[in-house]
Design a protein around this motif. Structure first.
Motif, PDB file in Angstrom:
ATOM      1  N   LEU A  35       5.789 -95.107 -93.657  1.00 28.60           N
ATOM      2  CA  LEU A  35       4.622 -95.972 -93.544  1.00 28.60           C
ATOM      3  C   LEU A  35       3.428 -95.138 -93.099  1.00 28.60           C
ATOM      4  CD1 LEU A  35       6.392 -98.768 -91.451  1.00 28.60           C
ATOM      5  CD2 LEU A  35       6.163 -98.702 -93.934  1.00 28.60           C
ATOM      6  N   GLN A  37      -0.471 -95.474 -91.238  1.00 30.79           N
ATOM      7  CA  GLN A  37      -1.387 -96.337 -90.495  1.00 30.79           C
ATOM      8  C   GLN A  37      -2.632 -95.542 -90.133  1.00 30.79           C
ATOM      9  OE1 GLN A  37       0.042 -97.933 -86.715  1.00 30.79           O
ATOM     10  NE2 GLN A  37      -1.252 -99.740 -86.945  1.00 30.79           N
ATOM     11  N   GLY A  40      -6.983 -97.793 -86.192  1.00 33.02           N
ATOM     12  CA  GLY A  40      -7.499 -99.162 -86.149  1.00 33.02           C
ATOM     13  C   GLY A  40      -7.154 -99.994 -87.358  1.00 33.02           C
ATOM     14  N   GLY A  41      -6.278 -99.452 -88.205  1.00 35.44           N
ATOM     15  CA  GLY A  41      -6.020-100.130 -89.464  1.00 35.44           C
ATOM     16  C   GLY A  41      -4.649-100.730 -89.586  1.00 35.44           C
ATOM     17  N   GLY A  42      -4.421-101.301 -90.727  1.00 33.70           N
ATOM     18  CA  GLY A  42      -3.132-101.902 -91.008  1.00 33.70           C
ATOM     19  C   GLY A  42      -2.109-100.862 -91.401  1.00 33.70           C
ATOM     20  N   ILE A  43      -0.956-101.343 -91.752  1.00 34.86           N
ATOM     21  CA  ILE A  43       0.176-100.476 -92.089  1.00 34.86           C
ATOM     22  C   ILE A  43       0.438-100.592 -93.580  1.00 34.86           C
ATOM     23  CG2 ILE A  43       2.636-100.091 -91.714  1.00 34.86           C
ATOM     24  CD1 ILE A  43       2.246-101.340 -88.925  1.00 34.86           C
TER      25      ILE A  43
END
Lengths: 109, 114
Positions: A35, A37, A40-43
């Motif tokens: 994954l 990331q 400050g962001g999504g995955i």
């Protein structure tokens, strides 16, 4: 001891360098996920592997089931690759993920 | 498809208040997961559902946390009463089903309890 270990914890590189991030696990798994990331962001899911090797653009992921080890490679790294890369394993008997602590990658121009 | 949709993106609340986080999975995905991410503990599974039924809630920290999935397109995670140590980013993810499928994560809800 964590069931999923990643190394290194932090990694800095110059643009263009070849990057390798490692993941070792101690449990029986049915699949391994990489994954990404951003700060400050999504995955974002990069790869799911149960054997062999997968490639997507400049990213390559490999897994060795016998050695319980996976690697994520980034060729010709770029500053936009700067992110945290997380290894996660799906247990062989359960439909849930166990996560590594992540590798923070910074690529400088 | 708009992906997994979480709301709100940010929530700031006072200790003791009830907090409800919401998630809309990808249409057709049968499995839904709630994760919590903190600096100290990284990503942890709280609970997951398959076909709207809770399968494993062993990660729910205590009785203050509850999760529901009343239908295939909506889930909530509720904390009542909230405490400062609940401050974290809460992610929802969905996958097509049980087995070796990929996961799609929502953008997360950043919860701050003051």
């Amino acid at each position: 001891k964590n069931e999923v270990e990643q190394s290194p914890q932090n990694l800095t590189a110059q643009e263009g360098e070849f990057i390798t991030i490692n993941c070792s696990y101690s449990v029986g798994i049915s699949a391994l996920h990489w994954l990404q990331q951003h700060p400050g962001g999504g995955i974002v899911s990069l790869f799911m592997l149960s054997s062999g090797k997968k490639k997507h653009g400049r990213l390559i992921a490999t897994i060795n089931i016998q050695e319980k080890h996976s690697s994520l490679h980034i060729t010709a790294s770029h500053p936009r690759d700067s992110a945290v890369y997380i290894c996660a394993v799906r247990l062989g008997y359960a439909d849930k993920l166990i996560f590594g602590t992540g590798t923070r990658l910074q690529v400088f121009p | 498809d708009a992906g997994v949709i979480q709301s709100p993106r940010h929530e700031v609340t006072e200790m003791g208040q009830e907090v409800t986080l919401r998630c809309k999975p990808i249409s057709g995905h049968n499995s839904l997961f709630w994760y919590r991410q903190t600096m100290m503990r990284g990503l942890e599974l709280l609970i997951y559902f398959n076909n709207n039924v809770p399968i494993d809630d062993s990660g729910m920290p205590e009785d203050r946390f509850s999760a529901k999935m009343p239908n295939a397109s909506f889930s909530t995670l509720k904390i009542q009463p909230s405490e400062p140590r609940d401050s974290a980013v809460y992610f929802c993810a969905s996958s097509p089903g049980t087995g070796n499928y990929g996961y799609t994560f929502g953008s997360g809800t950043r919860l701050t309890v003051v």
